[in-house]
Design a protein around this motif. Structure first.
Motif, PDB file in Angstrom:
ATOM      1  N   UNK A  96      38.034  48.806  44.336  1.00 48.96           N
ATOM      2  CA  UNK A  96      39.410  48.957  43.866  1.00 48.96           C
ATOM      3  C   UNK A  96      40.427  48.776  44.987  1.00 48.96           C
ATOM      4  N   UNK A  97      40.054  49.121  46.212  1.00 50.81           N
ATOM      5  CA  UNK A  97      40.973  48.927  47.328  1.00 50.81           C
ATOM      6  C   UNK A  97      41.230  47.437  47.583  1.00 50.81           C
ATOM      7  N   UNK A  98      40.292  46.595  47.184  1.00 48.87           N
ATOM      8  CA  UNK A  98      40.447  45.159  47.398  1.00 48.87           C
ATOM      9  C   UNK A  98      41.047  44.461  46.186  1.00 48.87           C
ATOM     10  N   UNK A  99      41.459  45.230  45.186  1.00 48.78           N
ATOM     11  CA  UNK A  99      41.857  44.654  43.897  1.00 48.78           C
ATOM     12  C   UNK A  99      43.189  45.211  43.429  1.00 48.78           C
ATOM     13  N   UNK A 100      44.033  44.352  42.890  1.00 49.77           N
ATOM     14  CA  UNK A 100      45.259  44.789  42.225  1.00 49.77           C
ATOM     15  C   UNK A 100      44.922  45.074  40.764  1.00 49.77           C
ATOM     16  N   UNK A 101      44.758  46.338  40.421  1.00 51.60           N
ATOM     17  CA  UNK A 101      44.358  46.698  39.065  1.00 51.60           C
ATOM     18  C   UNK A 101      45.463  46.461  38.038  1.00 51.60           C
ATOM     19  N   UNK A 102      46.638  46.085  38.525  1.00 56.88           N
ATOM     20  CA  UNK A 102      47.735  45.757  37.602  1.00 56.88           C
ATOM     21  C   UNK A 102      47.866  44.253  37.386  1.00 56.88           C
ATOM     22  N   UNK A 103      46.954  43.494  37.960  1.00 55.77           N
ATOM     23  CA  UNK A 103      47.011  42.046  37.770  1.00 55.77           C
ATOM     24  C   UNK A 103      46.891  41.715  36.279  1.00 55.77           C
ATOM     25  N   UNK A 104      47.750  40.822  35.747  1.00 52.68           N
ATOM     26  CA  UNK A 104      47.717  40.497  34.317  1.00 52.68           C
ATOM     27  C   UNK A 104      46.358  39.978  33.829  1.00 52.68           C
ATOM     28  N   UNK A 105      45.622  39.299  34.697  1.00 58.68           N
ATOM     29  CA  UNK A 105      44.289  38.832  34.297  1.00 58.68           C
ATOM     30  C   UNK A 105      43.406  40.026  33.946  1.00 58.68           C
ATOM     31  N   UNK A 106      43.414  41.037  34.812  1.00 58.75           N
ATOM     32  CA  UNK A 106      42.565  42.210  34.578  1.00 58.75           C
ATOM     33  C   UNK A 106      43.087  43.063  33.424  1.00 58.75           C
ATOM     34  N   UNK A 107      44.388  43.291  33.366  1.00 61.86           N
ATOM     35  CA  UNK A 107      44.913  44.138  32.292  1.00 61.86           C
ATOM     36  C   UNK A 107      44.768  43.464  30.938  1.00 61.86           C
ATOM     37  N   UNK A 132      36.617  45.481  36.466  1.00 65.11           N
ATOM     38  CA  UNK A 132      36.153  45.140  37.821  1.00 65.11           C
ATOM     39  C   UNK A 132      34.689  45.534  38.006  1.00 65.11           C
ATOM     40  N   UNK A 133      34.327  46.723  37.563  1.00 61.43           N
ATOM     41  CA  UNK A 133      32.946  47.176  37.714  1.00 61.43           C
ATOM     42  C   UNK A 133      31.995  46.334  36.872  1.00 61.43           C
ATOM     43  N   UNK A 134      32.414  46.023  35.657  1.00 66.02           N
ATOM     44  CA  UNK A 134      31.576  45.199  34.779  1.00 66.02           C
ATOM     45  C   UNK A 134      31.394  43.800  35.384  1.00 66.02           C
ATOM     46  N   UNK A 135      32.429  43.286  35.988  1.00 67.45           N
ATOM     47  CA  UNK A 135      32.369  41.971  36.651  1.00 67.45           C
ATOM     48  C   UNK A 135      31.318  41.987  37.749  1.00 67.45           C
ATOM     49  N   UNK A 163      37.760  33.838  34.809  1.00 69.33           N
ATOM     50  CA  UNK A 163      39.150  34.222  35.059  1.00 69.33           C
ATOM     51  C   UNK A 163      39.227  35.255  36.181  1.00 69.33           C
ATOM     52  N   UNK A 164      38.296  36.204  36.196  1.00 70.21           N
ATOM     53  CA  UNK A 164      38.285  37.204  37.265  1.00 70.21           C
ATOM     54  C   UNK A 164      37.889  36.558  38.589  1.00 70.21           C
TER      55      UNK A 164
END
Length: 262
Positions: A188-199, A213-216, A252-253
């Motif tokens: 999570x520190x390496x990831x923007x969890x608000x990125x539209x792709x992820x949300x 992210x974890x499932x990926x 996409x991820x």
């Protein structure tokens, strides 16, 4: 819920793809977090000598009632302990309250020229039954080749900083060609969890971006070790079996990484 596991080359072990990390968890907070993880169903706990929480991890394991042979335990040797390998693992086992750990990692490459000597001691510890598998952390492919070429023993695992923005197909492939499992920390520190792709993907599956992210990671067969001191978050992070990402969603991820990495 059963978490899939990856076999470790040269052993009869399988390493759960989703584990619980304990970096920065200390004292009673570490104990409670590991207890929450084990109560939730995690069967893979990651610690390290430098984390200063092996005793709390061991106490949580003992108090949980979960049989030792059902929990995959990793600890790590700090680079400054090069030359003190046997004493360090002996102290780790004492603190953890176990006869052996499932995986022992060199936490960071020691000073130049010392990796091979440390790795020989790791092999000796494995052969003595103090650890079941040995590996490295924060090594690059050339570092791995150095110790493998010198000893004939390839690390079972390389634990590295990883997440969608660090996705690197060539790097992962290079590890797999050597038979080395990739384990990612700080997802999570390496990831923007608000990125539209992820949300967007999260909304489609009725989950949060962290679980995407974890499932990926799991679908890429990359071990991942999220950590949290919150029992609710510990449980939520574990709840990734009820959905899967499509090939298009995985791509996409992947695309969150810089073009030169893809």
């Amino acid at each position: 819920m059963t978490i899939p596991a990856l076999p470790l080359a040269g052993t009869d072990l399988a390493m759960p793809l989703l584990g619980f990390g304990t970096w920065q968890l200390r004292g009673e907070s570490a104990y409670k977090a590991v207890r929450a993880a084990l109560d939730t169903g995690y069967r893979h706990i990651d610690t390290a000598t430098m984390y200063g929480n092996e005793a709390e991890v061991g106490r949580a394991l003992a108090d949980s009632g979960v049989p030792r042979d059902q929990v995959f335990i990793t600890t790590k040797l700090p680079p400054e302990k090069a030359g003190q390998e046997r004493a360090t693992i002996t102290e780790s086992l004492r603190a953890l309250g176990v006869d052996a750990v499932d995986l022992w990692l060199i936490h960071w490459p020691p000073s130049r020229g010392r990796s091979v000597g440390v790795w020989r001691e790791f092999v000796a510890a494995r052969d003595a039954g103090l650890v079941s598998a040995i590996g490295v952390s924060n090594y690059d492919i050339s570092d791995i080749s150095e110790i493998s070429d010198a000893t004939g023993v390839v690390p079972a695992v390389n634990q590295i900083r990883f997440g969608p923005t660090l996705w690197d197909f060539s790097l992962v492939s290079a590890h797999r060609e050597l038979g080395v499992v990739v384990e990612g920390y700080s997802p999570f520190k390496t990831t923007n969890l608000h990125d539209p792709v992820l949300t967007g993907i999260a909304a489609a599956h009725g989950v949060d971006a962290a679980r995407v992210v974890l499932r990926w990671h799991v679908q890429h067969e990359i071990v991942v070790i999220p950590k949290s001191a919150s029992p609710d978050r510990v449980a939520t992070n574990f709840d990734i079996a009820g959905f899967s990402l499509s090939a298009a969603e995985m791509a996409a991820v992947d695309g969150l990484a810089s073009p030169e990495r893809r």
